[in-house]
Design a protein around this motif. Structure first.
Motif, PDB file in Angstrom:
ATOM      1  N   PHE A  48    -102.122  -4.074  -2.875  1.00  0.00           N
ATOM      2  CA  PHE A  48    -102.292  -3.325  -4.123  1.00  0.00           C
ATOM      3  C   PHE A  48    -103.287  -2.170  -3.994  1.00  0.00           C
ATOM      4  CE2 PHE A  48    -105.202  -6.900  -4.147  1.00  0.00           C
ATOM      5  CZ  PHE A  48    -106.414  -6.327  -4.515  1.00  0.00           C
ATOM      6  N   GLN A  49    -104.003  -2.123  -2.855  1.00  0.00           N
ATOM      7  CA  GLN A  49    -104.881  -0.987  -2.635  1.00  0.00           C
ATOM      8  C   GLN A  49    -104.943  -0.647  -1.156  1.00  0.00           C
ATOM      9  OE1 GLN A  49    -108.799  -1.965  -4.037  1.00  0.00           O
ATOM     10  NE2 GLN A  49    -109.169  -3.526  -2.492  1.00  0.00           N
ATOM     11  N   ASP A  50    -105.189   0.604  -0.867  1.00  0.00           N
ATOM     12  CA  ASP A  50    -105.253   1.085   0.509  1.00  0.00           C
ATOM     13  C   ASP A  50    -106.476   1.982   0.644  1.00  0.00           C
ATOM     14  OD1 ASP A  50    -104.717   1.677   3.114  1.00  0.00           O
ATOM     15  OD2 ASP A  50    -103.082   3.076   2.708  1.00  0.00           O
ATOM     16  N   GLU A  51    -107.440   1.521   1.458  1.00  0.00           N
ATOM     17  CA  GLU A  51    -108.693   2.245   1.660  1.00  0.00           C
ATOM     18  C   GLU A  51    -109.388   2.533   0.332  1.00  0.00           C
ATOM     19  OE1 GLU A  51    -107.939   5.666   4.054  1.00  0.00           O
ATOM     20  OE2 GLU A  51    -107.448   4.480   5.843  1.00  0.00           O
ATOM     21  N   GLY A  52    -109.378   1.543  -0.538  1.00  0.00           N
ATOM     22  CA  GLY A  52    -110.069   1.651  -1.810  1.00  0.00           C
ATOM     23  C   GLY A  52    -109.288   2.318  -2.920  1.00  0.00           C
ATOM     24  N   ILE A  53    -108.098   2.840  -2.604  1.00  0.00           N
ATOM     25  CA  ILE A  53    -107.277   3.506  -3.607  1.00  0.00           C
ATOM     26  C   ILE A  53    -106.227   2.532  -4.126  1.00  0.00           C
ATOM     27  CG2 ILE A  53    -105.698   5.420  -4.063  1.00  0.00           C
ATOM     28  CD1 ILE A  53    -107.059   6.932  -1.793  1.00  0.00           C
ATOM     29  N   VAL A  54    -106.193   2.341  -5.438  1.00  0.00           N
ATOM     30  CA  VAL A  54    -105.225   1.422  -6.041  1.00  0.00           C
ATOM     31  C   VAL A  54    -103.836   2.052  -5.984  1.00  0.00           C
ATOM     32  CG1 VAL A  54    -104.534   0.212  -8.135  1.00  0.00           C
ATOM     33  CG2 VAL A  54    -106.965   0.405  -7.552  1.00  0.00           C
ATOM     34  N   ILE A  55    -102.877   1.350  -5.348  1.00  0.00           N
ATOM     35  CA  ILE A  55    -101.520   1.863  -5.205  1.00  0.00           C
ATOM     36  C   ILE A  55    -100.491   1.044  -5.980  1.00  0.00           C
ATOM     37  CG2 ILE A  55    -101.972   2.939  -2.967  1.00  0.00           C
ATOM     38  CD1 ILE A  55    -100.778   0.492  -1.609  1.00  0.00           C
ATOM     39  N   ASP A  56    -100.882  -0.098  -6.488  1.00  0.00           N
ATOM     40  CA  ASP A  56     -99.975  -0.945  -7.267  1.00  0.00           C
ATOM     41  C   ASP A  56    -100.825  -1.963  -8.010  1.00  0.00           C
ATOM     42  OD1 ASP A  56     -97.720  -2.098  -8.325  1.00  0.00           O
ATOM     43  OD2 ASP A  56     -97.013  -3.004  -6.452  1.00  0.00           O
ATOM     44  N   LYS A  57    -100.253  -2.567  -9.024  1.00  0.00           N
ATOM     45  CA  LYS A  57    -100.972  -3.645  -9.693  1.00  0.00           C
ATOM     46  C   LYS A  57    -100.908  -4.899  -8.827  1.00  0.00           C
ATOM     47  CE  LYS A  57     -97.441  -5.953 -12.486  1.00  0.00           C
ATOM     48  NZ  LYS A  57     -97.093  -6.435 -13.844  1.00  0.00           N
ATOM     49  N   LYS A  58    -101.801  -5.821  -9.084  1.00  0.00           N
ATOM     50  CA  LYS A  58    -101.786  -7.080  -8.355  1.00  0.00           C
ATOM     51  C   LYS A  58    -100.573  -7.893  -8.782  1.00  0.00           C
ATOM     52  CE  LYS A  58    -106.804  -7.469  -7.787  1.00  0.00           C
ATOM     53  NZ  LYS A  58    -108.001  -8.331  -8.016  1.00  0.00           N
TER      54      LYS A  58
END
Length: 410
Positions: free
Chosen positions: A257-267
């Motif tokens: 749900f996150q990549d390198e601290g960036i949220v990319i999707d909800k859990k």
């Protein structure tokens, strides 16, 4: 990895061969009945016959499964098939007082697939408080832990356990377990944090929500896709006159749900609930064991309805001894008749457009007869009749045929 496992196997059998003359044959006898009463499904990993290696604290054992089958699906058959299903090697050691180690390595399909199914260190602080760390078998239902082939009257593992649940499912993890008993009652519990599922449960070649796909990711032993551990917990209650009831749960975040601290999707969560029960009817000695599970997966709204967010299924085995006597020189040999009933629905729900039920389900009946020259070896003949429907509930495909095999501890 294959070289290391092959070397491990060679060393293990070297010790086995060299210590055979010193083996105490009592080690291979059936566990006394009064001891069996104090055993739960959670004890299955240790409740196995094994041989001590001379005066060392190390014990070694294993089991093997091989089958013949001829199945037909809608009139089409692949003919006669011989299958080297699996060879499992387990080794345990009493490292010191109240510190134990146990490992299980499984070779499937003639060595095509090699896996460490279990490798843990257990530290006992109290019978009710024990630490377990390593590669653990997640205690969801009963079959995932109690899966040894010689214990079952059927050549195939349950459909609900292997094609809906991901049995056998193991992960790197740690947690606590324990048990307590008084008179006819026994209580046990397990609670672990471990590696988890990943996006493959909805991104796989099956083109459906399919939890067993996560087993194909070896990285789960080193990293967690979501960064958050999977929790698996179980409580079990046993009465020696009634049977054992288990209630278990397994759940966690499966997506990245996150990549390198960036949220990319909800859990997005996956949750599994399971009930299991086993009992032996008095006098007639009928053994009954059953397991049923419900799965809930947060599937993205962008996915089609063929990816179900709810699944359910289970099985029930009924085994009836019909003859126990000396047969061909084997004392207390047993002939059993048995039957397994199975059902799985991979997509519980209705189509949004029509309101009709979504298909993608299967049911099966498998009568069987087995011969046990000893409790540790079984020769079994099964007949399977199976009906499976696609997602649109079209007329089902029908599979039927015979399986025959042998499985034995050694």
């Amino acid at each position: 990895m294959r070289l290391k496992l092959t070397l491990f196997l060679a060393i293990a059998f070297f010790f086995y061969a060299n210590c055979f003359a010193q083996i105490d044959p009592n080690l291979l006898k059936r566990v006394p009945k009064d001891t069996v009463k104090n055993i739960l499904n959670m004890d299955a990993v240790y409740n196995r016959p094994a041989l001590n290696i001379n005066k060392t604290p190390i014990s070694i054992g294993g089991y093997v499964e091989m089958n013949w089958q001829k199945l037909t699906t809608d009139g089409v058959s692949e003919g006669h098939q011989f299958q080297a299903r699996r060879l499992s090697i387990f080794m345990s050691s009493a490292i010191s007082k109240r510190v134990k180690f146990l490992s299980e390595i499984e070779f499937e399909d003639g060595g095509k697939e090699i896996a460490i199914e279990f490798a843990s260190v257990d530290v006992e602080f109290d019978p009710l408080v024990n630490l377990r760390a390593g590669i653990i078998l997640n205690p969801i239902g009963s079959f995932n832990q109690n899966h040894d082939g010689p214990k079952w009257e059927f050549t195939d593992r349950p459909i609900s356990s292997t094609q809906m649940l991901p049995d056998t499912f193991s992960n790197a993890g740690a947690g606590l377990f324990g048990k307590k008993y008084t008179k006819n009652w026994m209580f046990g519990y397990e609670a672990y944090l471990s590696g988890s599922f990943d996006n493959s449960i909805i991104e796989n070649t099956e083109n459906k929500t399919f939890l067993p796909a996560a087993k194909n990711n070896p990285e789960r032993f080193e990293e967690i896709n979501s960064g958050e551990p999977l929790f698996t917990g179980k409580i079990a209650l046993r009465n020696n006159k009634i049977g054992e009831l288990g209630i278990s749960y397994m759940g966690g975040i499966y997506n990245k749900f996150q990549d390198e601290g960036i949220v990319i999707d909800k859990k997005r969560r996956v949750a599994v609930f399971a009930l299991d029960f086993n009992t032996t009817l008095p006098k007639i000695k009928t053994f009954i064991t059953t397991e049923f599970a419900w799965i809930y997966v947060d599937v993205p709204e962008t996915y089609s309805q063929q990816f179900g967010n709810k699944q359910k299924g289970g099985f029930i085995d009924i085994v009836q001894p019909i003859l126990t006597k000396t047969i061909l020189g084997w004392e207390k040999a047993t002939i059993n008749i048995a039957c397994r009933l199975e059902y799985v629905d991979w997509n519980v729900g209705k189509f949004k457009e029509t309101g009709g039920n979504i298909g993608e389900d299967v049911w099966s009946i498998m009568p069987a007869i087995s011969f046990r020259p000893t409790s540790q070896t079984v020769i079994r003949l099964n007949y399977r009749y199976l009906k499976q429907r696609d997602i649109f509930s079209n007329p089902p495909s029908i599979t039927d045929g015979f399986n025959m095999g042998i499985s034995s501890y050694f």
